[in-house]
Structures are given as C-alpha cells and as structure tokens.
Design an enzyme around this catalytic site. Structure first.
Site, short mmCIF file in Angstrom:
data_model
loop_
_atom_site.label_atom_id
_atom_site.label_comp_id
_atom_site.label_asym_id
_atom_site.label_seq_id
_atom_site.Cartn_x
_atom_site.Cartn_y
_atom_site.Cartn_z
N GLY A 72 0.72 -1.32 -0.11
CA GLY A 72 0.03 0.08 -0.14
C GLY A 72 0.95 1.38 -0.15
O GLY A 72 0.43 2.28 -0.59
N GLY B 102 4.36 1.29 -0.91
CA GLY B 102 5.51 1.08 -1.60
C GLY B 102 5.83 -0.54 -2.05
O GLY B 102 4.93 -1.20 -2.06
N CYS B 103 7.09 -0.53 -2.50
CA CYS B 103 7.48 -1.79 -3.02
C CYS B 103 8.45 -2.50 -2.25
O CYS B 103 8.96 -1.97 -1.25
CB CYS B 103 8.11 -1.67 -4.37
SG CYS B 103 7.06 -0.98 -5.62
N LYS C 95 11.56 -3.40 2.39
CA LYS C 95 10.45 -2.80 2.03
C LYS C 95 10.53 -1.47 2.20
O LYS C 95 11.12 -1.00 3.30
CB LYS C 95 9.39 -3.42 3.08
CG LYS C 95 8.09 -2.68 3.05
CD LYS C 95 6.91 -3.37 3.59
CE LYS C 95 6.74 -3.40 5.04
NZ LYS C 95 5.62 -4.01 5.90
N ASP D 298 -4.20 -8.20 9.48
CA ASP D 298 -4.04 -7.77 8.34
C ASP D 298 -3.62 -9.43 7.69
O ASP D 298 -2.88 -9.22 6.67
CB ASP D 298 -3.24 -6.91 7.76
CG ASP D 298 -3.40 -6.39 6.25
OD1 ASP D 298 -4.37 -6.77 5.79
OD2 ASP D 298 -2.33 -5.92 5.66
#
Length: 472
Positions: free
Chosen positions: A187, A189-190, A205, A302
């Site tokens: 959500g 970044g990569c 991350k 999550d």
C-alpha cells in the site's frame, strides 16, 4: 593540611578535568607556601631568659602553660617580648583566616568546574544523538555476513534492539532500487530484493510518502518484530530512516508470497495437497504464537495470502505487522478500520469489534484459497463482486458438490475424508458470528493429523498410502 590536599586531589580527578594535574599542583604549592609562611612558635629571647632575677614571678615554670598561668608570665616578661608575642598571635590568626578563605574558594572553583564538565558532557551526548552519530560503545554486530556495517542500537522506549542500516548500503544492495529487483508491491511502496556482501540476500520494504500513517505502521512493525521470534513469523534484520522514507529489512523468502504462488503465473502448480496443508499448519502455528504465547497477545489484523511468505522449502511465515495491535488496547474510538476486502471479519467491518477471532476468520478465507485456488473477492461484472465465502459456503457443506469446487491442480489427489475435514474447519472459521468460530489452537489440533510427519504433522506415510490404494 595533608588530608585536605588528598581530598582536593580526589575531587579534581573525579571531575575529569582536562587540566586537573596543573590545578592539583597549584593547590599543593599554595598550601606548602602558606605552611612555610607561618611564624615560629612563641619563645623567650635567650638574653632575657638567662638573666638571673630575684623576683619570684620569674621562677621557671615546670608545668605546661595554662590559661591562668599565661597571664602571669605575660605580665612578668618585658614589654618588648609582650609585643612580639601579641604580634605573632595576631599573625597566626590572619594566616589561618586567609587559609580558610583560600581553601573555600578552591573548593567552590573545583565544584563549579566539575559541574561544568558534567553539563558539557551531557550536551555533547545530546548533540551526538541529534546528529545521528552513535558512540563507540553502542556499536554492535547483528549480521555476521555484513560484519562491521550495521550499528546495533536500542530504540527509545522499546524492548529489544533493532539494527539500523545505513542508507547507502541499501542503495548498493538493491542496485539503486532497480525495478528488476522488485519482489512485490504494498500500500505504501515496493519490496525489493537486496544482496549484501558474501551473497547475503534480504528483502527491503520501502515505505514512501511520509505522513503519520506511514510513520505509525513503520514504528509498530519494527517494535513488534523486535520482540517476536518464531519459526513461522518473518525475521527482522534491520531498518533505515532516510528523510521521509522508511525501510524495513527482512529475511528473503525464496518462493515469494502465497498469493503469488496461487494466483500468479504458476497458478498453484507447485503447491501439492500436502504442501497446502503444511502451509495452513504453519500459518496456524504463527497465529497461535501471537494469540496464546505472546505477552500481551497480538492480533495481526491484516492476515491474507500476500502476507504469508514461503521459503525455499515452502515453510510459511507471517509478515507485515504494520496494522497489528495488542489485544485489549483497541476500541472503536481510537482504532481506525483497516484490513483487506474479503479477509475482514463481519463484526469488525460492521461494529469495529476486533478480537483474536477476527484473525481466525481471515485464516478461514486463506484456507478456502488453498482449497479452491480462487481469490477472496472476484468480479462478477464491472460493478459487482462476490466473495469466496458467499460463493463457497453452500457447496462446502454438500459432500457431493465439494470435490467439484476444489482447485483443479489438486483435485483427485487427496483422501476425500481429509478433504471433508479441511472443509469443515474452513466453514467453522468463517462463521458470521465470532463466538461460533474456534480458537486457533483448536484449528491447529484439527490440522495436525492431516499433514505428513515429514512436513510437520502426525500423518504417517503408510497410512496415507493405504488410503490412496483403497480409493483406487
């Protein structure tokens, strides 16, 4: 005077003064000079004391001088001697007073210098912390393959420690965050593949955008992973803060995420029936640790297939703890509704009620993904979506229909009895009413007998082979 000199030396050395030796030498010299300047003890001049006298008041006194006898002696001696004695007495008083004043002044000066040194040292430490410099005593080594490049420092108000990695090291390790090294996207970044010296591989991350939400998730994840160590929870290697960008460095999981394996190009072809059950067992173990063994308990909040990572042997580990919360510390007023569509429990979505059973619901959705190979939410039309729970629930309880909805990759590769048991567990986990869902510990015990011993369960190979032969 000697004890006082020793005290001065000790105080000067304890203060850590830069010129303490010079100051101590000065003090000693001053005391010696003052000692030498003292007048000799009172005495009678030989010319006076040797002259015979018929006066009875001038007879020798054999006992020490007392206060009563000293006045008679002073009255007996000549006026010149009286003047000398009075002068000497006055001089001794003056020297003693001067000595007291000088000693007091020196003590005050030494005390002020000690306080100044302590104050200066504290200011120096604060400035080092603000500038990001770490004292040599705080330098440590956390990862042997990149020895000497990481600084191990304790983060404020946190238990445990986290390794702070310098930004240039991350740039080099990821080839300046090259697109070819992207492992996935989140959500904020990569996630990049990184390689340090000696072929030490990591996952980096990158959290972009700044803002309070990114900062909160970054601190929350680092804080939790510093305290958690479990075979089925991702290991934290370090973090980095560069401007408004945050970086978290994990162990690299060679087979990526469960989402990629199930819904990516391979479409689950590498995941056999037993490997899928092993993944479900590993996830249940990780959740059991969070719910039952963590103190205090932790709710992941999550859980989804993209946050379940697989190593080279398809061992599953939970990741992405940015939204995780401590059980009992949340309520509808201070907890923002977060999660991923299709995995969020109904009571949390409608009422904001979050418990460990919310994670159990998300686990049930993941179990359905493993069973059917379908995404948690699928588009029926451009404006209509359908969840896997709504679609599968009527068929999961019908034994005649259940084999037909199983992922074609694993269809007809398992004992039907085991298939019914897994389906029953999934149905219980996704119950709309939270109180009807089992504890994750109960789920774990239900899955153990379905996983072969070599994969971490209790199923014997001979038992499985005989079941397959009977089916054939």
């Amino acid at each position: 005077m000697k004890p006082f000199v020793v005290v001065v030396v000790v105080v000067a050395n304890a203060g850590g003064l830069p010129h303490s030796s010079i100051l101590v030498a000065f003090c000693l010299s001053l005391f010696v000079a003052l000692n030498d300047a003292r007048a000799p003890e009172p005495f009678f001049f030989p010319s006076i004391s040797s002259q015979p006298s018929s006066s009875p008041a001038l007879q020798p006194v054999s006992s020490p001088l007392s206060s009563s006898s000293s006045s008679s002696i002073m009255a007996a001696v000549s006026p010149g001697v009286q003047a000398v004695l009075v002068h000497e007495h006055h001089l001794n008083k003056t020297l003693l007073a001067a000595l007291i004043v000088v000693s007091s002044a020196l003590c005050v000066i030494l005390l002020c210098l000690c306080c100044f040194c302590v104050y200066q040292q504290k200011n120096s430490q604060k400035s080092e912390q603000k500038s990001g410099k770490k004292p040599d005593a705080a330098k440590g080594l956390s990862l042997s393959p990149i020895m000497g490049k990481f600084n191990s420092v304790k983060m404020a108000a946190r238990k445990g420690s986290v390794t702070v990695i310098e930004y240039p090291l991350l740039v080099t390790a990821t080839d300046n965050f090259s697109e070819s090294n992207i492992l996935g996207e989140g959500g904020f970044g990569c996630v990049y593949k990184g390689q340090f010296d000696h072929n030490f591989l990591v996952a980096v991350k990158k959290l972009d955008g700044g803002g309070q939400e990114v900062e909160r998730e970054f601190e929350n994840e680092v804080d939790l992973l510093c305290k958690i160590q479990h075979p089925n929870i991702i290991s934290l290697y370090g973090c980095c803060i560069y401007g408004e960008t945050r970086f978290i460095v994990y162990e690299l999981m060679q087979n990526g995420s469960l989402e990629t394996q199930l819904h990516g190009p391979s479409q689950g072809s590498a995941l056999t029936w037993h490997i899928r059950l092993k993944i479900a067992l590993d996830v249940a173990r990780g959740l059991e640790y969070l719910h039952e063994n963590s103190n205090p308990p932790v709710i992941h909040r999550d859980l989804k297939s993209s946050n379940i990572l697989l190593d080279s042997n398809f061992n599953a580990k939970l990741s992405d703890f940015g939204l995780a919360v401590v059980a009992g510390n949340q309520n509808k007023n201070n907890l923002k509704l977060s999660g991923t569509l299709g995995y969020v429990a109904p009571e949390y979505l409608l009422d904001g009620k979050l418990t460990e059973k919310s994670d159990v619901y998300a686990f049930g959705v993941v179990l359905l993904e493993l069973l059917m190979g379908r995404k948690p939410v699928e588009k029926m039309t451009p404006s209509q979506c359908q969840s896997i729970v709504t679609w599968a629930m009527p068929q999961l309880t019908d034994r005649s229909k259940l084999p037909n909805i199983v992922d074609p990759v694993i269809r007809n590769t398992m004992d039907l009895k085991h298939l019914y048991q897994v389906a029953a567990v999934a149905v219980l986990c996704v119950q709309p009413e939270a109180s009807y869902r089992p504890l994750i510990t109960d789920v774990l015990h239900s899955l153990f007998p379905l996983v072969p011993v070599e994969l971490g369960g209790t199923l014997r190979v001979t038992e499985h082979a005989s079941a397959v032969c009977t089916k054939s």
